[in-house]
Each structure stands twice: as structure tokens, then as C-alpha cells.
Design an enzyme around this catalytic site. Structure first.
Site, PDB file in Angstrom:
ATOM      1  N   THR A 145       0.825  -1.204   0.000  1.00  0.00           N
ATOM      2  CA  THR A 145       0.000   0.000   0.000  1.00  0.00           C
ATOM      3  C   THR A 145       0.862   1.258   0.000  1.00  0.00           C
ATOM      4  O   THR A 145       1.966   1.267   0.571  1.00  0.00           O
ATOM      5  CB  THR A 145      -0.916   0.012   1.240  1.00  0.00           C
ATOM      6  OG1 THR A 145      -1.623   1.248   1.284  1.00  0.00           O
ATOM      7  CG2 THR A 145      -0.154  -0.151   2.543  1.00  0.00           C
ATOM      8  N   SER A 187      -2.719   3.170  10.410  1.00  0.00           N
ATOM      9  CA  SER A 187      -3.724   2.287  11.034  1.00  0.00           C
ATOM     10  C   SER A 187      -3.030   0.956  11.297  1.00  0.00           C
ATOM     11  O   SER A 187      -1.940   0.700  10.765  1.00  0.00           O
ATOM     12  CB  SER A 187      -4.913   2.064  10.091  1.00  0.00           C
ATOM     13  OG  SER A 187      -4.518   1.233   9.003  1.00  0.00           O
ATOM     14  N   TYR A 189      -4.009  -1.841  10.119  1.00  0.00           N
ATOM     15  CA  TYR A 189      -3.906  -2.485   8.805  1.00  0.00           C
ATOM     16  C   TYR A 189      -2.653  -2.014   8.074  1.00  0.00           C
ATOM     17  O   TYR A 189      -1.849  -2.824   7.588  1.00  0.00           O
ATOM     18  CB  TYR A 189      -5.158  -2.194   7.946  1.00  0.00           C
ATOM     19  CG  TYR A 189      -4.825  -2.255   6.481  1.00  0.00           C
ATOM     20  CD1 TYR A 189      -4.572  -3.462   5.844  1.00  0.00           C
ATOM     21  CD2 TYR A 189      -4.691  -1.070   5.727  1.00  0.00           C
ATOM     22  CE1 TYR A 189      -4.199  -3.502   4.507  1.00  0.00           C
ATOM     23  CE2 TYR A 189      -4.329  -1.106   4.393  1.00  0.00           C
ATOM     24  CZ  TYR A 189      -4.078  -2.327   3.791  1.00  0.00           C
ATOM     25  OH  TYR A 189      -3.686  -2.366   2.470  1.00  0.00           O
ATOM     26  N   HIS A 190      -2.481  -0.679   7.979  1.00  0.00           N
ATOM     27  CA  HIS A 190      -1.314  -0.172   7.241  1.00  0.00           C
ATOM     28  C   HIS A 190      -0.020  -0.638   7.912  1.00  0.00           C
ATOM     29  O   HIS A 190       0.980  -0.893   7.251  1.00  0.00           O
ATOM     30  CB  HIS A 190      -1.357   1.358   7.160  1.00  0.00           C
ATOM     31  CG  HIS A 190      -2.393   1.883   6.193  1.00  0.00           C
ATOM     32  ND1 HIS A 190      -3.628   2.336   6.592  1.00  0.00           N
ATOM     33  CD2 HIS A 190      -2.383   2.016   4.840  1.00  0.00           C
ATOM     34  CE1 HIS A 190      -4.324   2.736   5.528  1.00  0.00           C
ATOM     35  NE2 HIS A 190      -3.591   2.551   4.457  1.00  0.00           N
ATOM     36  N   LYS A 193       1.278  -3.876   6.703  1.00  0.00           N
ATOM     37  CA  LYS A 193       1.948  -3.802   5.398  1.00  0.00           C
ATOM     38  C   LYS A 193       3.394  -3.312   5.549  1.00  0.00           C
ATOM     39  O   LYS A 193       4.261  -3.684   4.761  1.00  0.00           O
ATOM     40  CB  LYS A 193       1.176  -2.866   4.463  1.00  0.00           C
ATOM     41  CG  LYS A 193      -0.208  -3.371   4.114  1.00  0.00           C
ATOM     42  CD  LYS A 193      -0.140  -4.501   3.108  1.00  0.00           C
ATOM     43  CE  LYS A 193      -1.515  -4.961   2.709  1.00  0.00           C
ATOM     44  NZ  LYS A 193      -1.529  -5.958   1.649  1.00  0.00           N
TER      45      LYS A 193
END
Ligand code: NAD
Ligand code: USQ
Length: 403
Positions: A145, A187, A189-190, A193
């Protein structure tokens, strides 16, 4: 090529599987259908009527498509089955989409944070360990991302993964290196990554794995030429407060007469790419794998940047929708600039689909057509980033000090 598509039932994975099969590749989808379970958990479903995966695959074959295989397995947990699959299929490439990808979902509660970390980190590590254990020379292409970089620019274009640095050594000499661009996730989620990146760097260095990490911006649009062939092949379209991404949400909101929900001042600038370009970028990346022994190849998979309030303005102008500035449930900079280098994919031949070309068609052909399926109660973003916001206070960005 023989290609495994991990997460091939998802928004990016399904059109990619069809696109690669169309090009004559042998494709096998691997998916645990967790995204479909999360739909039930959230009681928020795709605006478009997506078929079960079996029906999708049968329809594709009925229309003369090259057969696509399917293995239902959890990449994060079923390590032995994943390994046997790789050993049995001997793929030339694996495309890895199989992660929990919604930032708001990852922030909903401790359970959602833990699930996102367990799922994403174990999925990525299992793939890497299984490739090494299989002894097969597989090119791994991962969907990362743009959010790994954070969205600040430090007055420069964000490079493709690596930042040249120069430090003064103890003897006074100057040492030059290229390092992974400093991570700044926004976040949980990020953050997963950013951690994936370290797994990749390590496995490329230690085991000589060939890895491409595609740092993708926000994907908008719904269909590709393949998913348009028959309604049974239609791609998913998420609009709910957790999985809906900003531009597709605005398009859907305009279609159902809901005011466009701009967070805060709408000064956040983000990178975007159309789903048609996503599938082409993956094709381009697979056609030019890195050589063994090379560092991870990082490509910024985005085509344009826009400020959120400008996007709302464009959609409002095209459709007559009203724009509403709502309190931001996230903890993020209220305003940022973003300049991104995407020369590598352009150099490989990517011809970007621009916002102007696709927006109106998307509103008319998808958002309005399926507007009757919308559940307006699912539109508000209710996941908050901090306990302070959960208690109703506005977000406060904490500037960490060095002392
Ligand atoms: P999606 O949720 O629609 O698809 C992900 C798929 O992976 C789903 O079908 C899900 O069931 C599957 N999956 C998840 N965990 C799994 C596991 N442990 N084992 C097997 N299957 C599993 O998401 P998407 O929008 O298609 O995103 C795909 C990838 O692209 C993600 O990694 C995401 O981070 C990245 N990405 C997406 C966007 C975007 O705007 N959609 C932008 C940038 C990057
Ligand atoms: N936003 C609004 N109004 C809305 C929804 C979002 O103003 O109704 C704002 C958000 O506050 C944020 C921006 O729009 O500033 C983008 O939000 P988003 O939900 O569209 O995108 P994001 O959470 O960053 O995540 C999405 C995908 C993720 C991918 C990422 C790429 O879900 O998988 O990694 O885009 S990027 O943003 O480049 O990091």
C-alpha cells in the site's frame, strides 16, 4: 505461466484472475472466503450482486474462459496445505492479495486489531516460508500500500520504496546507502503492510527469493473488460463505512442521494488507481520478474493523486450531490500534500485510466444501476481510531518529541 492468486475472490483478486486467465495463463485461486464471512459479520454487502465463487468460475468457463482452479484454504493458518499446493502446482508466480485490507475494520476493537495482525503477518510469512521449503523458484508479487510511507512528502516526491541517505561515519567519511523509505503507518492495517516489507527484505537477502512489492494507492471503479462479460462475473463494490473506499463511496452516495461524507476538512491527499489499471500493473510486474539475488523490487502502483474535498467537488459537480463535512473518525493529518514517483510502471507501458474518463460511467453503470441494493444505515464510518474519539472527543494528532 502457472500462477497462484492468493485472495483471488476479492475486489482486486477476482478481476486479476480473469485478466491473467484471458492472457492464457494457468490460474489457481486460493482463498478462505473470509471477506464473505466479514460481510455477514458487518451485515454490509457488496452493492453489486456478486455470485458465490463456484458460480463465478462456472460462468467464466461457460463463456469459453480458460478454466481457473480453486483451493479453499487459509493462507495464514493452513501452512502444510499451502506448502503441498505450491509443491503440486509448481507455480512460476504467486500473487498475494490475501490480507485483511480495511483500515477502519482493523481499528474497530482489540479483536479486530489482533485478527488483522495475526492474519496478515502470518499469511505473508507462511507464503515466504513455503516458497523456501518447496525449493521452487517462484516470483512473489505482493499487493502492498502507498500507506506504508505515510502521506507526508518531506518536500520531495515519494520514491519507489528506497530512499538514498548519506551519513557521516566515525572516521568522518561519508557513507551512502539506499534504505527502505521510513515507514509511517496510519492504522493497524497499514502497519501490517510495513511489517510485510521487512519479511520481504529478509527473505530476498537470506534466501534469494524474487519478490515484487506493489505499493498500491486507493483502487476505484468496479469492472474490467472481463468482469463486464456477464453479470455473474461482476466485481464487488464496497460502500460501507469499513470497507468502502472514499471515491467509490462518493459515487455510490451520489447515486442514492446521500450527502458526500468528507472527513474533517477533506484536506487529505491520497493516491488513486482504477481497477482496470490494477490488473494491468500486476500483469506488467509478472512479465518482468526481478532476477534472483536482487533486492525486493518496489513499484508505486498509482496513477494520480487527489485531495478528498476536491474529489467530493468533482463528484458533486457531475451529479448534483451535496457535500457534507463530517467529524473525522480517524486520527490523521487534516491536510497533506502528496507527490509520488510512479515512473517504473509507466516505463513498463502502463497507460493510466484517468478520473475524468471513468467517473460518470461508474455512477451510471454501477452505482445507479444497483442503488436499490444499498443499505443507507451502513454508510456512516463508525470505527474510531482512538478511545478519545470513541468517547466523542475530536481526534488529536500527537507530535512525538525526541527528548
Ligand atoms: P478484499 O478483501 O476484497 O480481498 C482479499 C481477499 O483475500 C478476500 O477474498 C479474502 O477472503 C482473502 N483472504 C484474506 N485473508 C486470507 C487468508 N488468510 N487466507 C486466504 N484468503 C484470505 O481486498 P482487496 O481490495 O481485493 O485487496 C487485495 C489486496 O490489495 C490487499 O492486500 C490490500 O491490502 C491491497 N490493496 C487494496 C487496495 C484497495 O483500494 N482495495 C488498495 C491498495 C492495496
Ligand atoms: N474518507 C473521507 N470520507 C469517507 C471515507 C474516507 O473523507 O467517506 C477519507 C479518509 O479519512 C482518508 C481517505 O479518505 O483520509 C482515504 O480513505 P479510504 O478508506 O478510501 O482509504 P484507506 O483507508 O487508506 O484504505 C484504502 C484501502 C487499503 C489500501 C489504501 C491505499 O482500503 O487496502 O491499502 O486504500 S492508501 O490509501 O494509498 O494507503
Amino acid at each position: 505461466m502457472r500462477i497462484l492468486i492468493l485472495g483471488g475472490d476479492g475486489f482486486c483478486g477476482w478481476p486479476t484472475s480473469l485478466h491473467l486467465a484471458d492472457l492464457g495463463h494457468d490460474v489457481v485461486i486460493v482463498d478462505n472466503l473470509s471477506r464473505r464471512s466479514i460481510e455477514h459479520e458487518l451485515e454490509a454487502y457488496s452493492l453489486t450482486p456478486i455470485e458465490p465463487l463456484g458460480a463465478r468460475l462456472r460462468a467464466h468457463q461457460e463463456l469459453g474462459g480458460r478454466p481457473i482452479g480453486f483451493e479453499r484454504l487459509d493462507v495464514a493458518r493452513d501452512y502444510e496445505r499451502l506448502l503441498s499446493l505450491i509443491e503440486g502446482e509448481r507455480p512460476d508466480a504467486i500473487v498475494h492479495f490475501a490480507e485483511q485490507r480495511a483500515a477502519p475494520y482493523s481499528m474497530k476493537s482489540s479483536r479486530h486489531k489482533r485478527y488483522t495482525v495475526d492474519n496478515n503477518l502470518n499469511a505473508t510469512h507462511n507464503v515466504l516460508a513455503a516458497i523456501v521449503e518447496s525449493g521452487i523458484d517462484v516470483h512473489l508479487a505482493h499487493l502492498g500500500t502507498m500507506g506504508v510511507y505515510g502521506y507526508g512528502t518531506a518536500g520531495m516526491r515519494i520514491p519507489e520504496g528506497y530512499l538514498p541517505v548519506e551519513v557521516v561515519a566515525e572516521d568522518g567519511s561519508r557513507v551512502r546507502q539506499e534504505i527502505l523509505y521510513p515507514s509511517n503507518p496510519g492504522s493497524i492495517y497499514h502497519m501490517t503492510k510495513t511489517q510485510d516489507q521487512l519479511f520481504f527484505a529478509y527473505y530476498a537477502k537470506n534466501d534469494g527469493l524474487r519478490i515484487t512489492d506493489l505499493h498500491q494507492g486507493i483502487v476505484w471503479g468496479t469492472n474490467t473488460p472481463q468482469t463486464l462479460r456477464d453479470e455473474r462475473l461482476i466485481n464487488r463494490f464496497d460502500y460501507d463505512g469499513d470497507y468502502g473506499t472514499v471515491l467509490n463511496r462518493f459515487l455510490m452516495q451520489a447515486a442514492v442521494g446521500y450527502p458526500l461524507t468528507v472527513h474533517g476538512t477533506g484536506g487529505q491527499t491520497r493516491a488513486f488507481i482504477h481497477i482496470r489499471d490494477t490488473v494491468r500493473c500486476i500483469q506488467l510486474a509478472l512479465e518482468r520478474p526481478p532476477e534472483p539475488g536482487n533486492r525486493v523490487r518496489i513499484l508505486n502502483q498509482m496513477t494520480e493523486t487527489h485531495r478528498v474535498r476536491d474529489l467530493a467537488g468533482i463528484v458533486a459537480r457531475l451529479t448534483g450531490a451535496r457535500v457534507e463535512f463530517v467529524p473525522n473518525p480517524r486520527s490523521e493529518a487534516a491536510e497533506n500534500d502528496l507527490h509520488v514517483s510512479n515512473d517504473l510502471l509507466l516505463g513498463l507501458g502502463l497507460e493510466p485510466t484517468t478520473l475524468e474518463e471513468g467517473l460518470l460511467a461508474e455512477v451510471a453503470d454501477v452505482a445507479r444501476r444497483y442503488a436499490h441494493r444499498a443499505d443507507l444505515d451502513k454508510i456512516p464510518c463508525t470505527s474510531t481510531w482512538t478511545r478519545r474519539q470513541e468517547a466523542g472527543a475530536p481526534s488529536k494528532i500527537v507530535e512525538l518529541t525526541t527528548a
